[in-house]
Write an enzyme that holds these catalytic residues in place. Structure first.
Site, mmCIF file in Angstrom:
data_model
loop_
_atom_site.group_PDB
_atom_site.id
_atom_site.type_symbol
_atom_site.label_atom_id
_atom_site.label_comp_id
_atom_site.label_asym_id
_atom_site.label_seq_id
_atom_site.Cartn_x
_atom_site.Cartn_y
_atom_site.Cartn_z
ATOM 1 N N GLN A 103 0.830 -1.201 0.000
ATOM 2 C CA GLN A 103 0.000 0.000 0.000
ATOM 3 C C GLN A 103 0.867 1.256 0.000
ATOM 4 O O GLN A 103 1.919 1.296 0.648
ATOM 5 C CB GLN A 103 -0.887 -0.025 1.235
ATOM 6 C CG GLN A 103 -1.842 1.133 1.376
ATOM 7 C CD GLN A 103 -2.696 1.007 2.622
ATOM 8 O OE1 GLN A 103 -2.792 -0.065 3.210
ATOM 9 N NE2 GLN A 103 -3.305 2.093 3.030
ATOM 10 N N SER A 133 4.678 -6.060 2.856
ATOM 11 C CA SER A 133 3.409 -5.926 3.558
ATOM 12 C C SER A 133 2.283 -6.531 2.733
ATOM 13 O O SER A 133 2.263 -7.734 2.499
ATOM 14 C CB SER A 133 3.166 -4.449 3.888
ATOM 15 O OG SER A 133 2.039 -4.288 4.718
ATOM 16 N N LEU A 134 1.336 -5.724 2.243
ATOM 17 C CA LEU A 134 0.276 -6.227 1.374
ATOM 18 C C LEU A 134 0.837 -7.070 0.234
ATOM 19 O O LEU A 134 0.250 -8.080 -0.167
ATOM 20 C CB LEU A 134 -0.505 -5.041 0.799
ATOM 21 C CG LEU A 134 -1.275 -5.309 -0.497
ATOM 22 C CD1 LEU A 134 -2.504 -6.139 -0.210
ATOM 23 C CD2 LEU A 134 -1.592 -4.028 -1.217
ATOM 24 N N ARG A 154 -8.605 -8.229 4.796
ATOM 25 C CA ARG A 154 -7.506 -7.548 5.487
ATOM 26 C C ARG A 154 -7.671 -6.036 5.398
ATOM 27 O O ARG A 154 -7.524 -5.316 6.393
ATOM 28 C CB ARG A 154 -6.179 -7.977 4.862
ATOM 29 C CG ARG A 154 -4.918 -7.358 5.495
ATOM 30 C CD ARG A 154 -3.701 -7.871 4.727
ATOM 31 N NE ARG A 154 -2.436 -7.518 5.340
ATOM 32 C CZ ARG A 154 -1.705 -6.448 5.016
ATOM 33 N NH1 ARG A 154 -2.163 -5.604 4.097
ATOM 34 N NH2 ARG A 154 -0.542 -6.223 5.600
ATOM 35 N N HIS A 198 1.557 -2.456 11.089
ATOM 36 C CA HIS A 198 2.625 -3.309 11.615
ATOM 37 C C HIS A 198 3.019 -2.918 13.035
ATOM 38 O O HIS A 198 4.198 -2.856 13.388
ATOM 39 C CB HIS A 198 3.835 -3.295 10.673
ATOM 40 C CG HIS A 198 3.491 -3.763 9.291
ATOM 41 N ND1 HIS A 198 3.202 -5.083 9.017
ATOM 42 C CD2 HIS A 198 3.330 -3.098 8.127
ATOM 43 C CE1 HIS A 198 2.905 -5.197 7.738
ATOM 44 N NE2 HIS A 198 2.967 -4.013 7.178
ATOM 45 N N GLN A 224 2.259 -10.988 10.593
ATOM 46 C CA GLN A 224 2.693 -9.838 9.807
ATOM 47 C C GLN A 224 1.844 -8.604 10.081
ATOM 48 O O GLN A 224 2.314 -7.472 10.003
ATOM 49 C CB GLN A 224 2.641 -10.195 8.318
ATOM 50 C CG GLN A 224 3.197 -9.129 7.400
ATOM 51 C CD GLN A 224 2.248 -8.811 6.258
ATOM 52 O OE1 GLN A 224 1.115 -8.438 6.481
ATOM 53 N NE2 GLN A 224 2.740 -8.978 5.041
#
Length: 315
Positions: free
Chosen positions: A21, A101-102, A126, A210, A259
């Protein structure tokens, strides 16, 4: 329309990287609209519950800045690029994958660990869960530049000793670490960073990704993960939370859950891809060029490319 790899050379062993993102931009689906891969958009829309074509083609920046919109649109745009890369160069030597991440969910689909349908469903859940968590407990993030991970960690620990809610969120390169926490803590730490000779930039987000601020998103994401079939796959993926290469399997449910609230070990991930998985070049697939730039900072001696297409002419 001809897609190509910028600066590509014959016979590299690619580590493919997928962005997270933040790289979204209006019209980012336009280059892929005339490709055979565009049919993926309908599949992702049905599985996720979003009108992905609208997000990729006509949504403005404000619409795309929403966490749930940003995640599903970047996921889809990256999948489109990956699909075209594999269709146009099926013999390219890909040795491992990773996503920031994503982007880890995109990597799992590309590796065959997740189906497109399951990947889209998980990214949709998510994104919605993280957006709701940010509404319940707004936060902030900042990039700290000019110091190594040890220096930034000491800065964060000093702030926490003073009662601030602050954590390391991403270790992106030897000179860039992202921190997350309450907006008060993030803004207050600017002075500490300046005093330590570090550059500091508050990011335009309202979520402390996170970090423990995302814990409210854990339960809905965990339910979605428990309903997901993580298969053996065909390629290893280096996980964000432990910077280790993993084959497919049900353990990915735990890695994805961790994560959500744990830091992204991106610099370590790049070293693992190069030194342990034998990658001789990196390929950033998806919107933007953020990961290619980070790779050059972490491993300047290893070629780092982008896969892109020119903007097609209008119909």
């Amino acid at each position: 329309m001809v897609a190509h790899v910028e600066g590509s050379t014959a016979g590299p062993r690619y580590a493919v990287l997928f962005p997270g993102q933040g790289v979204q931009r209006p019209g980012m689906g336009e280059p892929w609209r005339g490709t055979e891969s565009w049919e993926l958009v309908d599949s992702v829309s049905r599985a996720s519950g979003f009108d992905v074509a609208e997000l990729l083609l006509t949504a403005d920046q404000e619409t795309l800045s929403r966490t749930d919109h940003a995640q599903i649109s970047v996921f889809t745009a990256s999948l489109l690029a990956w699909s075209e890369f594999r269709r146009q160069d099926p013999s390219a030597g890909v040795v491992a994958l990773a996503g920031h991440s994503l982007g880890e969910y995109t990597a799992l689909v590309a590796a065959g660990v997740l189906s497109v349908t399951d990947g889209a469903r998980l990214v949709g859940e998510r994104g919605r869960a993280m957006a709701e968590a940010a509404r319940q407990r707004p936060g902030a993030m900042a990039a700290v530049m000019g110091g190594d991970l040890r220096q930034v960690t000491e800065l964060v620990e000093e702030a926490r000793r003073d009662g601030c809610e602050l954590w390391v969120a991403n270790h992106n390169s030897p000179q860039q670490t992202v921190i997350a926490g309450s907006r008060t803590a993030v803004e207050a730490t600017a002075g500490r960073a300046a005093g330590a000779g570090l550059r500091y930039s508050v990011l335009p987000v309202t979520a402390a990704c996170h970090s423990p601020y995302m814990e409210p998103a854990g339960a809905p994401l965990r339910r979605a993960l428990d309903l997901t079939d993580f298969t053996a796959g065909t390629l290893p993926v280096v996980a964000n939370v432990d910077a280790r290469a993993h084959r497919g399997g049900e353990h990915w449910g735990d890695l994805c859950a961790r994560q959500l609230v744990g830091p992204v070990r991106w610099a370590d991930t790049l070293h693992v891809l190069h030194e342990e998985r034998g990658a001789t070049a990196f390929l950033d697939i998806g919107p933007g060029a953020t990961l290619a730039a980070l790779t050059r900072r972490v491993l300047p001696e290893v070629p780092s490319h982008r896969f892109r297409t020119p903007v097609p002419q209008s119909a």
